[in-house]
Design a protein around this motif. Structure first.
Motif, PDB file in Angstrom:
ATOM      1  N   ASP A 103      13.780  -0.761  21.598  1.00  0.00           N
ATOM      2  CA  ASP A 103      15.134  -1.071  21.128  1.00  0.00           C
ATOM      3  C   ASP A 103      15.211  -2.520  20.641  1.00  0.00           C
ATOM      4  O   ASP A 103      15.845  -2.809  19.624  1.00  0.00           O
ATOM      5  CB  ASP A 103      16.168  -0.842  22.232  1.00  0.00           C
ATOM      6  CG  ASP A 103      16.409   0.628  22.521  1.00  0.00           C
ATOM      7  OD1 ASP A 103      15.973   1.488  21.726  1.00  0.00           O
ATOM      8  OD2 ASP A 103      17.023   0.925  23.576  1.00  0.00           O
ATOM      9  N   THR A 160      16.289  -4.854  12.244  1.00  0.00           N
ATOM     10  CA  THR A 160      17.488  -4.489  11.492  1.00  0.00           C
ATOM     11  C   THR A 160      18.530  -5.604  11.465  1.00  0.00           C
ATOM     12  O   THR A 160      19.555  -5.470  10.803  1.00  0.00           O
ATOM     13  CB  THR A 160      18.131  -3.206  12.052  1.00  0.00           C
ATOM     14  OG1 THR A 160      18.456  -3.405  13.438  1.00  0.00           O
ATOM     15  CG2 THR A 160      17.201  -2.024  11.908  1.00  0.00           C
ATOM     16  N   GLU A 161      18.245  -6.696  12.157  1.00  0.00           N
ATOM     17  CA  GLU A 161      19.185  -7.821  12.207  1.00  0.00           C
ATOM     18  C   GLU A 161      19.379  -8.395  10.804  1.00  0.00           C
ATOM     19  O   GLU A 161      18.417  -8.630  10.082  1.00  0.00           O
ATOM     20  CB  GLU A 161      18.590  -8.897  13.119  1.00  0.00           C
ATOM     21  CG  GLU A 161      19.583  -9.838  13.708  1.00  0.00           C
ATOM     22  CD  GLU A 161      18.919 -10.707  14.762  1.00  0.00           C
ATOM     23  OE1 GLU A 161      18.333 -11.738  14.390  1.00  0.00           O
ATOM     24  OE2 GLU A 161      18.958 -10.308  15.948  1.00  0.00           O
ATOM     25  N   GLY A 162      20.633  -8.538  10.422  1.00  0.00           N
ATOM     26  CA  GLY A 162      20.923  -9.125   9.137  1.00  0.00           C
ATOM     27  C   GLY A 162      20.877  -8.135   7.984  1.00  0.00           C
ATOM     28  O   GLY A 162      21.138  -8.510   6.852  1.00  0.00           O
ATOM     29  N   THR A 163      20.514  -6.883   8.237  1.00  0.00           N
ATOM     30  CA  THR A 163      20.476  -5.898   7.154  1.00  0.00           C
ATOM     31  C   THR A 163      21.790  -5.176   6.991  1.00  0.00           C
ATOM     32  O   THR A 163      21.991  -4.481   6.006  1.00  0.00           O
ATOM     33  CB  THR A 163      19.363  -4.854   7.387  1.00  0.00           C
ATOM     34  OG1 THR A 163      19.612  -4.165   8.605  1.00  0.00           O
ATOM     35  CG2 THR A 163      17.994  -5.507   7.393  1.00  0.00           C
ATOM     36  N   ASP A 164      22.686  -5.336   7.962  1.00  0.00           N
ATOM     37  CA  ASP A 164      24.003  -4.724   7.852  1.00  0.00           C
ATOM     38  C   ASP A 164      24.801  -5.470   6.787  1.00  0.00           C
ATOM     39  O   ASP A 164      24.651  -6.672   6.604  1.00  0.00           O
ATOM     40  CB  ASP A 164      24.770  -4.776   9.191  1.00  0.00           C
ATOM     41  CG  ASP A 164      24.111  -3.927  10.259  1.00  0.00           C
ATOM     42  OD1 ASP A 164      23.435  -2.938   9.875  1.00  0.00           O
ATOM     43  OD2 ASP A 164      24.291  -4.240  11.448  1.00  0.00           O
ATOM     44  N   GLU A 173      27.392  -7.560   5.401  1.00  0.00           N
ATOM     45  CA  GLU A 173      28.295  -8.528   6.011  1.00  0.00           C
ATOM     46  C   GLU A 173      29.399  -8.806   4.992  1.00  0.00           C
ATOM     47  O   GLU A 173      29.130  -9.177   3.862  1.00  0.00           O
ATOM     48  CB  GLU A 173      27.539  -9.813   6.357  1.00  0.00           C
ATOM     49  CG  GLU A 173      26.508  -9.560   7.451  1.00  0.00           C
ATOM     50  CD  GLU A 173      25.717 -10.825   7.769  1.00  0.00           C
ATOM     51  OE1 GLU A 173      26.146 -11.910   7.395  1.00  0.00           O
ATOM     52  OE2 GLU A 173      24.672 -10.685   8.400  1.00  0.00           O
ATOM     53  N   HIS A 218      13.502  -2.785  17.297  1.00  0.00           N
ATOM     54  CA  HIS A 218      14.375  -2.173  16.284  1.00  0.00           C
ATOM     55  C   HIS A 218      15.525  -3.106  15.931  1.00  0.00           C
ATOM     56  O   HIS A 218      15.830  -3.324  14.754  1.00  0.00           O
ATOM     57  CB  HIS A 218      14.915  -0.831  16.794  1.00  0.00           C
ATOM     58  CG  HIS A 218      15.874  -0.185  15.861  1.00  0.00           C
ATOM     59  ND1 HIS A 218      17.237  -0.364  15.948  1.00  0.00           N
ATOM     60  CD2 HIS A 218      15.662   0.618  14.791  1.00  0.00           C
ATOM     61  CE1 HIS A 218      17.822   0.297  14.973  1.00  0.00           C
ATOM     62  NE2 HIS A 218      16.897   0.907  14.256  1.00  0.00           N
ATOM     63  N   ASP A 219      16.175  -3.668  16.943  1.00  0.00           N
ATOM     64  CA  ASP A 219      17.304  -4.567  16.700  1.00  0.00           C
ATOM     65  C   ASP A 219      16.873  -5.805  15.914  1.00  0.00           C
ATOM     66  O   ASP A 219      17.586  -6.271  15.028  1.00  0.00           O
ATOM     67  CB  ASP A 219      17.958  -4.987  18.016  1.00  0.00           C
ATOM     68  CG  ASP A 219      18.693  -3.837  18.694  1.00  0.00           C
ATOM     69  OD1 ASP A 219      18.878  -2.767  18.064  1.00  0.00           O
ATOM     70  OD2 ASP A 219      19.066  -4.006  19.882  1.00  0.00           O
ATOM     71  N   THR A 220      15.708  -6.330  16.237  1.00  0.00           N
ATOM     72  CA  THR A 220      15.198  -7.510  15.536  1.00  0.00           C
ATOM     73  C   THR A 220      14.911  -7.193  14.076  1.00  0.00           C
ATOM     74  O   THR A 220      15.226  -7.989  13.183  1.00  0.00           O
ATOM     75  CB  THR A 220      13.918  -8.033  16.222  1.00  0.00           C
ATOM     76  OG1 THR A 220      14.237  -8.384  17.569  1.00  0.00           O
ATOM     77  CG2 THR A 220      13.349  -9.230  15.499  1.00  0.00           C
TER      78      THR A 220
END
Length: 132
Positions: free
Chosen positions: A118, A125-129, A131, A121-123
């Motif tokens: 997890d 996907t960080e910043g790919t949302d 904004e 995965h979080d690392t």
């Protein structure tokens, strides 16, 4: 003269292999429910991810607290994968023994592996949302 070795536990009520004689009788065990099958398939999928992420760090497999004997059991990746596939095919877990003298530093729990995956995965996907 007897061809087979004499069973040192013959007649002993604490014979550690006593339950093995009943394996054929258990052959008609209930198959896994669809939900149980899905859980095992998910475990197999998760196992692939955990191995891919953790093997390069020196982790050899997972440690599971045995519900029967209340001792940790150490499983390398291939053995655990084989056990899960056997469960899918037969509907029952394999008879098991604790590993001989494993190095606990080379094994992690399911929970640790899940948390590690997890975190990766979080690392990633960080910043790919988006904004806004």
């Amino acid at each position: 003269m007897q061809d087979e070795p004499i069973d040192p536990f013959n007649g002993d009520p604490t014979d550690p292999a006593a339950g093995l004689e009943d394996i054929d009788e258990d052959a008609e065990a209930e198959p896994l429910t669809e939900a149980e099958r899905q859980d095992v398939l998910e475990d197999l999928s998760d196992l692939e991810i955990y191995q891919a992420l953790l093997s390069p760090t020196g982790i050899r497999g997972l440690v599971i607290e045995c519900e029967d004997c209340h001792e940790p059991h150490y499983f390398d990746w291939d053995l655990l994968r084989g056990n899960l596939r056997h469960l899918l095919e037969s509907g029952r877990p394999r008879v098991h023994e604790p590993a001989y003298d494993p190095d606990p530093d080379h094994y992690v729990t399911w929970e640790y592996a899940r948390g590690y995956a997890d975190g990766v995965h979080d690392t990633l996907t960080e910043g790919t949302d988006d904004e806004g």
